[in-house]
Motif scaffolding. Sequence first.
Motif, PDB file in Angstrom:
ATOM      1  N   GLN A  97       0.842  -1.189   0.000  1.00 41.94           N
ATOM      2  CA  GLN A  97       0.000   0.000   0.000  1.00 41.94           C
ATOM      3  C   GLN A  97       0.882   1.245   0.000  1.00 41.94           C
ATOM      4  O   GLN A  97       1.961   1.269   0.592  1.00 41.94           O
ATOM      5  CB  GLN A  97      -0.936   0.021   1.203  1.00 41.94           C
ATOM      6  CG  GLN A  97      -0.257   0.344   2.535  1.00 41.94           C
ATOM      7  CD  GLN A  97      -1.249   0.783   3.598  1.00 41.94           C
ATOM      8  OE1 GLN A  97      -2.354   0.285   3.676  1.00 41.94           O
ATOM      9  NE2 GLN A  97      -0.851   1.745   4.433  1.00 41.94           N
ATOM     10  N   TYR A 129       0.342   5.352   0.752  1.00 39.51           N
ATOM     11  CA  TYR A 129      -0.574   6.396   1.213  1.00 39.51           C
ATOM     12  C   TYR A 129       0.269   7.623   1.554  1.00 39.51           C
ATOM     13  O   TYR A 129       1.023   7.623   2.528  1.00 39.51           O
ATOM     14  CB  TYR A 129      -1.367   5.951   2.435  1.00 39.51           C
ATOM     15  CG  TYR A 129      -2.477   6.902   2.815  1.00 39.51           C
ATOM     16  CD1 TYR A 129      -3.745   6.768   2.269  1.00 39.51           C
ATOM     17  CD2 TYR A 129      -2.244   7.949   3.710  1.00 39.51           C
ATOM     18  CE1 TYR A 129      -4.764   7.634   2.603  1.00 39.51           C
ATOM     19  CE2 TYR A 129      -3.252   8.823   4.050  1.00 39.51           C
ATOM     20  CZ  TYR A 129      -4.508   8.665   3.493  1.00 39.51           C
ATOM     21  OH  TYR A 129      -5.519   9.536   3.814  1.00 39.51           O
ATOM     22  N   TYR A 177      -7.923   3.867   7.920  1.00 34.95           N
ATOM     23  CA  TYR A 177      -6.703   3.488   8.621  1.00 34.95           C
ATOM     24  C   TYR A 177      -6.826   2.074   9.169  1.00 34.95           C
ATOM     25  O   TYR A 177      -7.923   1.537   9.346  1.00 34.95           O
ATOM     26  CB  TYR A 177      -6.397   4.469   9.763  1.00 34.95           C
ATOM     27  CG  TYR A 177      -7.401   4.455  10.889  1.00 34.95           C
ATOM     28  CD1 TYR A 177      -7.226   3.648  12.012  1.00 34.95           C
ATOM     29  CD2 TYR A 177      -8.544   5.260  10.848  1.00 34.95           C
ATOM     30  CE1 TYR A 177      -8.142   3.619  13.050  1.00 34.95           C
ATOM     31  CE2 TYR A 177      -9.476   5.251  11.878  1.00 34.95           C
ATOM     32  CZ  TYR A 177      -9.270   4.433  12.970  1.00 34.95           C
ATOM     33  OH  TYR A 177     -10.190   4.404  13.990  1.00 34.95           O
ATOM     34  N   TRP A 178      -5.631   1.481   9.445  1.00 27.20           N
ATOM     35  CA  TRP A 178      -5.543   0.207  10.133  1.00 27.20           C
ATOM     36  C   TRP A 178      -5.335   0.480  11.619  1.00 27.20           C
ATOM     37  O   TRP A 178      -4.442   1.242  11.994  1.00 27.20           O
ATOM     38  CB  TRP A 178      -4.366  -0.619   9.620  1.00 27.20           C
ATOM     39  CG  TRP A 178      -4.505  -1.194   8.246  1.00 27.20           C
ATOM     40  CD1 TRP A 178      -3.943  -0.712   7.107  1.00 27.20           C
ATOM     41  CD2 TRP A 178      -5.237  -2.371   7.890  1.00 27.20           C
ATOM     42  NE1 TRP A 178      -4.277  -1.508   6.046  1.00 27.20           N
ATOM     43  CE2 TRP A 178      -5.070  -2.542   6.486  1.00 27.20           C
ATOM     44  CE3 TRP A 178      -6.004  -3.285   8.596  1.00 27.20           C
ATOM     45  CZ2 TRP A 178      -5.647  -3.585   5.800  1.00 27.20           C
ATOM     46  CZ3 TRP A 178      -6.577  -4.333   7.912  1.00 27.20           C
ATOM     47  CH2 TRP A 178      -6.407  -4.481   6.527  1.00 27.20           C
ATOM     48  N   ARG A 212      -2.328   4.773   8.301  1.00 31.45           N
ATOM     49  CA  ARG A 212      -3.242   5.316   7.302  1.00 31.45           C
ATOM     50  C   ARG A 212      -3.256   4.430   6.056  1.00 31.45           C
ATOM     51  O   ARG A 212      -2.219   3.884   5.642  1.00 31.45           O
ATOM     52  CB  ARG A 212      -2.832   6.740   6.912  1.00 31.45           C
ATOM     53  CG  ARG A 212      -2.765   7.717   8.075  1.00 31.45           C
ATOM     54  CD  ARG A 212      -4.122   7.970   8.680  1.00 31.45           C
ATOM     55  NE  ARG A 212      -5.041   8.590   7.720  1.00 31.45           N
ATOM     56  CZ  ARG A 212      -6.314   8.862   7.955  1.00 31.45           C
ATOM     57  NH1 ARG A 212      -6.838   8.538   9.142  1.00 31.45           N
ATOM     58  NH2 ARG A 212      -7.068   9.440   7.040  1.00 31.45           N
ATOM     59  N   THR A 213      -4.428   4.283   5.450  1.00 32.78           N
ATOM     60  CA  THR A 213      -4.553   3.418   4.278  1.00 32.78           C
ATOM     61  C   THR A 213      -5.719   3.867   3.410  1.00 32.78           C
ATOM     62  O   THR A 213      -6.664   4.514   3.894  1.00 32.78           O
ATOM     63  CB  THR A 213      -4.771   1.951   4.696  1.00 32.78           C
ATOM     64  OG1 THR A 213      -4.791   1.125   3.538  1.00 32.78           O
ATOM     65  CG2 THR A 213      -6.099   1.791   5.421  1.00 32.78           C
ATOM     66  N   ASN A 214      -5.616   3.527   2.145  1.00 29.52           N
ATOM     67  CA  ASN A 214      -6.737   3.729   1.214  1.00 29.52           C
ATOM     68  C   ASN A 214      -7.232   2.396   0.659  1.00 29.52           C
ATOM     69  O   ASN A 214      -7.948   2.359  -0.343  1.00 29.52           O
ATOM     70  CB  ASN A 214      -6.328   4.651   0.058  1.00 29.52           C
ATOM     71  CG  ASN A 214      -5.078   4.157  -0.656  1.00 29.52           C
ATOM     72  OD1 ASN A 214      -4.555   3.086  -0.349  1.00 29.52           O
ATOM     73  ND2 ASN A 214      -4.572   4.949  -1.605  1.00 29.52           N
ATOM     74  N   LEU A 215      -6.831   1.303   1.313  1.00 28.96           N
ATOM     75  CA  LEU A 215      -7.249  -0.014   0.868  1.00 28.96           C
ATOM     76  C   LEU A 215      -8.697  -0.274   1.261  1.00 28.96           C
ATOM     77  O   LEU A 215      -9.164   0.169   2.313  1.00 28.96           O
ATOM     78  CB  LEU A 215      -6.353  -1.103   1.473  1.00 28.96           C
ATOM     79  CG  LEU A 215      -4.878  -1.073   1.090  1.00 28.96           C
ATOM     80  CD1 LEU A 215      -4.138  -2.205   1.778  1.00 28.96           C
ATOM     81  CD2 LEU A 215      -4.706  -1.156  -0.425  1.00 28.96           C
TER      82      LEU A 215
END
Length: 359
Positions: free
Chosen positions: A154, A156, A204-205, A228-231
């Motif tokens: 990922q 971000y 976010y994770w 933080r993530t956009n998955l």
Amino acid sequence: MIPTLGLYFFRRYAVTTIWFLIGIFALVFIIDFSETSNRMGGLPKYTVASGLVMTALRIPMILMQTIPFVALFAGMAALISLNRRYELVVTRAAGVSVWQFLRPFAIGAFLFGILAVSVLNPIAAWGTRQAQVLEAEWGSSRKSSGSGIPWIRQRYGDDDAIIGAKAVEGNGTRLLNVSIIHFDKDGRISFRQDADSAILQDGYWLLNNVLETRNGELPKRSPTAQLRTNLRQEFVQESLEKPESISFFSLPRKIEAAKSFGFATDPLETQFHSMLSLPLLLVAMTLIAASVSLKFSRFNQSRAVILGGILSGFMLYVVTVLVKAFGSSGIVPPFVAAWLPVVVAMSLGATILLHQEDG
């Protein structure tokens, strides 16, 4: 052929197959439980009862791998038994051809394959996922070594990371035994995070019980952390799930989902066609069994003939697995990888029988 005779042969094949399944189940259960106890006996959460549960969950998937051999050995055992009792001799004397009295065996193998795909495969897929979750929970106190972990990447903002997990829960929203490796702008490893679990939230994770390791610094542990993530949930699920852990009935939906995310669908398509071709693969195994079993008693052929049948079935299985690997990697089209060995084996078995019986 007389329906009663066909039903008798079908019943003999079915009973023989059931006994083989029971024997293999018992043998595999003992071996797998011993291996599980040796490998996980030192974990804090491991108990004998949980080990038995783990083995029971893993057994269906192991049985799925042995299904072709069960069909081969059951066909050989049933035909040899009928030959030694002169039942096939009487059947031939009554004018019943080999193709007629082999029909119940072929039908039995085909139905056996359908049951394996429609019943055993979904149970095996579910059991495999649950076993992975149990194993991850047992080892949650251990630092993950990363071996055998599927990884996803990922990006971000300025953060570039790869995420691995030993098990996936909640349809991709919860990962267990998580390892996250972060990279800097130059592509070098900057630090690593190991967590018991990671829960996908909105953007976010949420990492739990995190151990952060940086070069030149002592490892730091914190109860929680955010990444933080956009998955999306579906993306994570498609990335981390293995084709063998997906039920046959879920594979078409998984293939469409993988295509929508731009994933390579060759492993999923190969698994799907392998399951579709399994009933005919078992019929091919039955033809191979017949080619080495029908004349064994009448002509007093050596045991090398039976060994040849076993080796032929083993070679067919090896070729099937090898070509399936080619299909999963995209070297061979999935349809060809799954169906070509089956067609070749059925043609070869039928040719041998034609030569033996009809000259």
